[in-house]
Scaffold this motif. Structure first.
Motif, mmCIF file in Angstrom:
data_model
loop_
_atom_site.group_PDB
_atom_site.id
_atom_site.type_symbol
_atom_site.label_atom_id
_atom_site.label_comp_id
_atom_site.label_asym_id
_atom_site.label_seq_id
_atom_site.Cartn_x
_atom_site.Cartn_y
_atom_site.Cartn_z
ATOM 1 N N SER A 156 5.436 -9.095 1.936
ATOM 2 C CA SER A 156 4.081 -8.735 2.363
ATOM 3 C C SER A 156 3.214 -8.307 1.179
ATOM 4 N N LYS A 157 1.943 -8.662 1.264
ATOM 5 C CA LYS A 157 1.001 -8.320 0.201
ATOM 6 C C LYS A 157 -0.299 -7.856 0.847
ATOM 7 N N THR A 158 -0.739 -6.663 0.460
ATOM 8 C CA THR A 158 -1.997 -6.154 1.001
ATOM 9 C C THR A 158 -2.862 -5.677 -0.163
ATOM 10 N N SER A 159 -4.088 -5.269 0.155
ATOM 11 C CA SER A 159 -4.918 -4.715 -0.907
ATOM 12 C C SER A 159 -5.336 -3.298 -0.522
ATOM 13 N N ALA A 160 -5.639 -2.501 -1.542
ATOM 14 C CA ALA A 160 -6.034 -1.107 -1.293
ATOM 15 C C ALA A 160 -7.135 -0.723 -2.275
ATOM 16 N N LYS A 161 -8.149 -0.055 -1.772
ATOM 17 C CA LYS A 161 -9.265 0.415 -2.612
ATOM 18 C C LYS A 161 -8.868 1.703 -3.326
ATOM 19 N N VAL A 162 -9.267 1.823 -4.582
ATOM 20 C CA VAL A 162 -8.959 3.044 -5.337
ATOM 21 C C VAL A 162 -9.996 4.118 -4.990
ATOM 22 N N GLU A 163 -9.498 5.278 -4.621
ATOM 23 C CA GLU A 163 -10.383 6.413 -4.364
ATOM 24 C C GLU A 163 -9.840 7.618 -5.100
ATOM 25 N N ALA A 164 -10.693 8.250 -5.894
ATOM 26 C CA ALA A 164 -10.307 9.425 -6.694
ATOM 27 C C ALA A 164 -9.049 9.140 -7.523
ATOM 28 N N GLY A 165 -9.003 7.942 -8.112
ATOM 29 C CA GLY A 165 -7.906 7.599 -9.024
ATOM 30 C C GLY A 165 -6.576 7.303 -8.360
ATOM 31 N N ALA A 166 -6.600 7.059 -7.060
ATOM 32 C CA ALA A 166 -5.334 6.798 -6.356
ATOM 33 C C ALA A 166 -5.561 5.838 -5.196
ATOM 34 N N ILE A 167 -4.456 5.239 -4.730
ATOM 35 C CA ILE A 167 -4.551 4.409 -3.529
ATOM 36 C C ILE A 167 -3.647 4.972 -2.441
ATOM 37 N N THR B 27 17.121 5.467 6.830
ATOM 38 C CA THR B 27 17.092 5.190 8.271
ATOM 39 C C THR B 27 17.453 3.732 8.571
ATOM 40 N N ASP B 28 17.918 3.501 9.811
ATOM 41 C CA ASP B 28 18.292 2.166 10.278
ATOM 42 C C ASP B 28 17.004 1.394 10.599
ATOM 43 N N ALA B 29 16.749 0.358 9.795
ATOM 44 C CA ALA B 29 15.477 -0.369 9.906
ATOM 45 C C ALA B 29 15.296 -1.049 11.263
ATOM 46 N N ALA B 30 16.388 -1.288 11.984
ATOM 47 C CA ALA B 30 16.269 -1.939 13.293
ATOM 48 C C ALA B 30 15.590 -1.009 14.302
ATOM 49 N N LEU B 31 15.833 0.289 14.187
ATOM 50 C CA LEU B 31 15.248 1.239 15.139
ATOM 51 C C LEU B 31 14.071 2.010 14.540
ATOM 52 N N TYR B 32 14.113 2.222 13.230
ATOM 53 C CA TYR B 32 13.070 3.013 12.567
ATOM 54 C C TYR B 32 12.154 2.081 11.794
ATOM 55 N N ASP B 33 11.104 1.625 12.473
ATOM 56 C CA ASP B 33 10.281 0.543 11.938
ATOM 57 C C ASP B 33 8.803 0.913 11.824
ATOM 58 N N LEU B 34 8.496 2.205 11.863
ATOM 59 C CA LEU B 34 7.092 2.600 11.758
ATOM 60 C C LEU B 34 6.704 2.708 10.280
ATOM 61 N N PRO B 35 5.643 1.996 9.860
ATOM 62 C CA PRO B 35 5.274 2.069 8.438
ATOM 63 C C PRO B 35 4.987 3.500 7.979
ATOM 64 N N LEU B 36 5.403 3.788 6.754
ATOM 65 C CA LEU B 36 5.112 5.081 6.127
ATOM 66 C C LEU B 36 3.787 4.951 5.375
ATOM 67 N N THR B 37 3.091 6.062 5.190
ATOM 68 C CA THR B 37 1.859 6.043 4.391
ATOM 69 C C THR B 37 2.172 6.603 3.005
ATOM 70 N N LEU B 38 1.918 5.804 1.992
ATOM 71 C CA LEU B 38 2.209 6.209 0.617
ATOM 72 C C LEU B 38 0.908 6.453 -0.157
ATOM 73 N N HIS B 39 1.040 7.277 -1.196
ATOM 74 C CA HIS B 39 -0.092 7.634 -2.042
ATOM 75 C C HIS B 39 0.362 7.464 -3.483
ATOM 76 N N THR B 40 -0.384 6.722 -4.269
ATOM 77 C CA THR B 40 0.027 6.478 -5.648
ATOM 78 C C THR B 40 -1.175 6.571 -6.588
ATOM 79 N N LYS B 41 -1.012 7.294 -7.688
ATOM 80 C CA LYS B 41 -2.049 7.378 -8.712
ATOM 81 C C LYS B 41 -2.056 6.095 -9.527
ATOM 82 N N VAL B 42 -3.252 5.612 -9.875
ATOM 83 C CA VAL B 42 -3.354 4.377 -10.665
ATOM 84 C C VAL B 42 -4.246 4.642 -11.887
ATOM 85 N N PRO B 43 -4.176 3.773 -12.908
ATOM 86 C CA PRO B 43 -5.032 3.967 -14.093
ATOM 87 C C PRO B 43 -6.516 4.026 -13.721
ATOM 88 N N ALA B 44 -7.264 4.770 -14.533
ATOM 89 C CA ALA B 44 -8.662 5.088 -14.218
ATOM 90 C C ALA B 44 -9.543 3.847 -14.054
#
Ligand code: ZN
Length: 325
Positions: free
Chosen positions: A296-307, A267-284
């Motif tokens: 940009s840098k943010t933090s995310a809490k691990v829940e059920a082995g994923a963020i 998508t064209d980033a100039a018009l389509y600028d709504l953040p997507l929500t991602l889900h990623t599995k992380v080590p236990a």
């Protein structure tokens, strides 16, 4: 005996089926179907800048922190009756405006409707002076008036003014005839995991009136299901859907120190600028993560082995690391 074997086999088949399904549902990295991992989407749309939108509907939305999208006709009397509210007060309350043309006179000719759409966009931009232009604006075609342009001419107008055509009008008293019919729209959206919407004219007054008790029952139902339903405006819905369909997320590296993902967006980033929500599995053993995308840098809490985290819909790398203890 025979029966017992069949039952046992069936149970094994069921279990492996469930296991496969679980794995398919939880890939290592994915773009969630809807924002914030909600199950469904619902939109509340209001036509013709009725006075009862200002007096009845908006206070109820505001009370619940809910967004409504108002398809205003700034050239008409009802808008002018509450001009200061529409232009100054309501935009500050988190409401959205859609283009319903300036005067609601339809499309007697291409030239006339072009002008009426342009004036409506100008008015909407005037009400939201802090927003960048061009931006996407929702379009709701006025009903009950002549519409004498071709589909191709209409498509060209939408593109010319960065308009997104909304779903066809759907609402009380035409398509939903009782309170139960209206409330069922929310259940249906949740059951399907898709978008539902209700469109209004008058609320507790004016014309084609939705009674107040039906209106507040719908809002209460949405509020009761707020963990499941993303109540939003048509442009945000359109952006998220279009971005998700045009995006791909891949794990390119995964070790004890970091996970590197590649996000590709069409998508064209100039018009389509709504953040997507991602889900990623992380080590236990990761409890909290840092997520870096570009600057940009943010933090995310691990829940059920994923963020779960937000990402800008732009192509590039995303790096996830365990937060330092
Ligand atoms: Zn209308």
């Amino acid at each position: 005996m025979k029966k017992a074997i069949i039952v046992a086999l069936a149970a094994v088949a069921l279990m492996s089926g469930a296991q496969e399904k679980k794995e398919a549902n939880m890939s290592d990295a994915e773009i969630l179907k809807w924002k914030d991992g909600k199950k469904a989407v619902f939109m509340l749309e209001f036509d013709d800048s009725c006075v009862t939108h200002v007096t009845n509907a908006i206070p109820e939305l505001k009370k619940r922190g809910m967004v409504g999208t108002f398809y205003i006709n700034a050239g008409n009397g009802p808008f002018k009756n509450k001009q200061n509210d529409w232009e100054k007060e309501i935009p500050k309350m988190g409401m959205e405006y859609g283009n319903h043309t300036f005067t609601h006179k339809g499309a007697p000719t291409l030239e006339e409707v072009d002008k009426d759409i342009a004036l409506a966009n100008d008015e909407i931009n005037k009400c939201f002076p802090d927003r960048k232009t061009p931006r996407l604006i929702s379009f709701g075609q006025p009903g009950g008036v002549p519409w004498k342009i071709t589909k191709e001419e209409f498509e060209k107008l939408l593109a010319k003014y960065n308009l997104v055509n909304r779903p066809s009008f759907f609402g009380y008293p035409f398509h939903a005839k009782t309170k139960e019919d209206v409330l069922k729209l929310v259940d249906n959206a949740i059951a399907k995991g898709e978008m539902g919407h209700h469109d209004f004219h008058g609320v507790g007054g004016d014309w084609l009136v939705t009674p107040m008790d039906i209106f507040t029952a719908l809002l209460d139902k949405l509020e009761a299901n707020k963990d499941l339903v993303w109540v939003t405006d048509p442009v945000s819905y359109h952006k998220y859907l279009t971005e998700r369909k045009g995006a791909e997320l891949k794990v390119v590296q995964k070790d004890a120190a970091q996970i590197k993902l590649q996000l590709t967006c069409k998508t064209d980033a100039a018009l389509y600028d709504l953040p997507l929500t991602l889900h990623t599995k992380v080590p236990a053993d990761w409890k909290e993560c840092s997520v870096e995308q570009g600057k940009s840098k943010t933090s995310a809490k691990v829940e059920a082995g994923a963020i779960r985290y937000s990402a800008e819909p732009v192509s590039g790398e995303i790096v996830i690391k365990p937060a330092k203890k």
